[in-house]
Design an enzyme around this catalytic site. Structure first.
Site, short mmCIF file in Angstrom:
data_model
loop_
_atom_site.label_atom_id
_atom_site.label_comp_id
_atom_site.label_asym_id
_atom_site.label_seq_id
_atom_site.Cartn_x
_atom_site.Cartn_y
_atom_site.Cartn_z
N ASP A 51 -4.77 1.54 -1.06
CA ASP A 51 -5.03 2.90 -0.85
C ASP A 51 -6.31 3.18 -1.11
O ASP A 51 -7.18 3.26 -2.28
CB ASP A 51 -4.40 3.06 -3.11
CG ASP A 51 -2.85 2.75 -3.03
OD1 ASP A 51 -2.33 3.39 -2.42
OD2 ASP A 51 -3.08 1.47 -4.15
N GLU A 96 0.61 -8.07 -10.17
CA GLU A 96 -0.27 -7.28 -9.62
C GLU A 96 -1.30 -7.23 -11.58
O GLU A 96 -1.74 -7.47 -11.51
CB GLU A 96 0.07 -5.47 -9.38
CG GLU A 96 -1.52 -5.17 -8.99
CD GLU A 96 -0.95 -3.79 -8.49
OE1 GLU A 96 0.24 -3.37 -8.43
OE2 GLU A 96 -1.63 -2.78 -7.76
N HIS A 121 -0.34 1.31 1.17
CA HIS A 121 0.49 2.84 1.61
C HIS A 121 -0.74 3.96 2.18
O HIS A 121 -1.64 4.45 1.86
CB HIS A 121 0.38 3.27 -0.48
CG HIS A 121 0.97 1.84 -1.11
ND1 HIS A 121 1.85 1.78 -1.67
CD2 HIS A 121 0.30 0.40 -2.04
CE1 HIS A 121 2.35 0.82 -2.62
NE2 HIS A 121 1.13 0.06 -2.32
#
Ligand code: ADE
Ligand code: ZN
Length: 327
Positions: free
Chosen positions: A271, A192, A11
């Protein structure tokens, strides 16, 4: 040099390092609710996905201008090159920006101004994946897709991210069908924190060609067999799973079980600014804590190109580089 690899689950907003966040805050006259870089890094202690998303969305406020999005992407590409990344399919969250008054043009033009020259300057080919925020209404996702139509030559796929539990893929069936009509590829975060049934929905209702995370597939043997038979890739993010407490420690990570089950597994950073490392740091973590050997790392690198949306010629060339790599 680290083994050549593709990064398929990153991301761009999750690459915002505290130093850059403070720099952009200064540039834009914004006061962050954190005293300094160290205090901000100390806030990077999460109990679950939502506790991370709260900080992730808060810090995005520093991203206001095309130059900000350019600098964010450029900083990522510089780091990625040092990690052996040769191809990156990069998620971005338009609604997280348009919802606070930053236009889609600003976001995409800013990112594109860095990505357009990344092959020449960093030896990294790139594409963008437009993600819908699954905790927002499906109508808003559809509006976002329609607003993105002038930019479609820069966008390879749509994705689905943000708070998973309670926001099943089925909510976005129509939006993904519309994306397919527009010629876009489709991926989705599933499994997830959410159950294996969300992975089935992503496959069967959204037409997902890759599952982002997907680690909870292991709770459903029939799903594991299906993923092995179809070779629908999983973009697994080990550091993320530990930091967001989906997995207790790296040594407990199910990645070896997924590989042994014959799934097309890739390793990614999600991330990296928030989770303690970039993509090659994840590879190294697996080597250190799960005892993966260099041939298993080569398999992961091969899988990353196989699972990518690269045109066949560049994919073949990069696979050949992986095969020729000496550790
Ligand atoms: N947005 C950024 N990172 C994410 C993750 N790991 N899961 C869902 N949404 C996200
Ligand atoms: Zn993610």
């Amino acid at each position: 040099m680290a083994i050549p690899k593709a990064e398929l689950h990153i991301h761009i907003e999750g690459t915002l390092e505290p130093e850059l966040a403070f720099h952009l805050a200064d540039r834009n006259g914004i006061t962050l609710p954190h005293t300094d870089v160290h205090a901000l890094r100390d806030a990077y202690s999460f109990t679950d996905l939502q506790s991370f998303l709260n900080l992730y969305y808060e810090l995005m406020d520093v991203l206001r201008t095309e130059a900000d999005f350019h600098d964010l992407a450029e900083a990522y590409l510089t780091r990625a090159a040092a990690q052996g990344v040769r191809h990156a399919e990069i998620f971005f969250d338009p609604q997280a920006h348009t919802g606070r008054g930053v236009s889609l043009d600003t976001v995409i033009n800013g990112l594109a101004s860095a990505l357009d020259t990344s092959l020449e300057r960093h030896n990294i080919s790139t594409s963008l994946i437009l993600c819908f925020l699954r905790d927002r209404p499906a109508t808003e996702a559809m509006d976002t897709l329609m607003a993105a139509r002038p930019h479609l030559e820069r966008i390879s796929a749509v994705g689905l991210d943000s708070a998973e539990v309670g926001n099943p893929p089925e909510k976005f069936t129509e939006v993904f069908a519309a994306a397919a009509e527009l010629g876009l590829r489709r991926v989705a975060h599933a499994g997830e924190e959410g159950p294996a049934s969300y992975i089935w929905q992503a496959l069967n209702l959204l037409g997902a060609e890759r599952i982002d995370h997907g680690i909870r597939c292991l709770e459903d043997p029939e799903l594991v067999s299906h993923l092995a038979a179809t070779q629908v890739p999983l973009t697994v993010c080990p550091f993320s799973n530990v930091r967001l407490r989906a997995v207790a420690t790296l040594a407990d990570h199910p990645l070896p079980a997924l590989m042994e089950a014959g799934l097309l597994v890739t390793v990614n950073s999600d991330d990296p600014s928030y989770f303690g490392g970039y993509v090659h740091d994840n590879y190294r973590g697996l080597q250190e804590h799960l005892g993966l050997d260099t041939e298993q790392l080569r398999t992961l690198a091969r899988n990353s190109f196989t699972a990518s949306f690269l045109p066949p010629e560049r994919r073949r060339a990069l696979l050949a580089e992986v095969d020729a790599y000496t550790f």
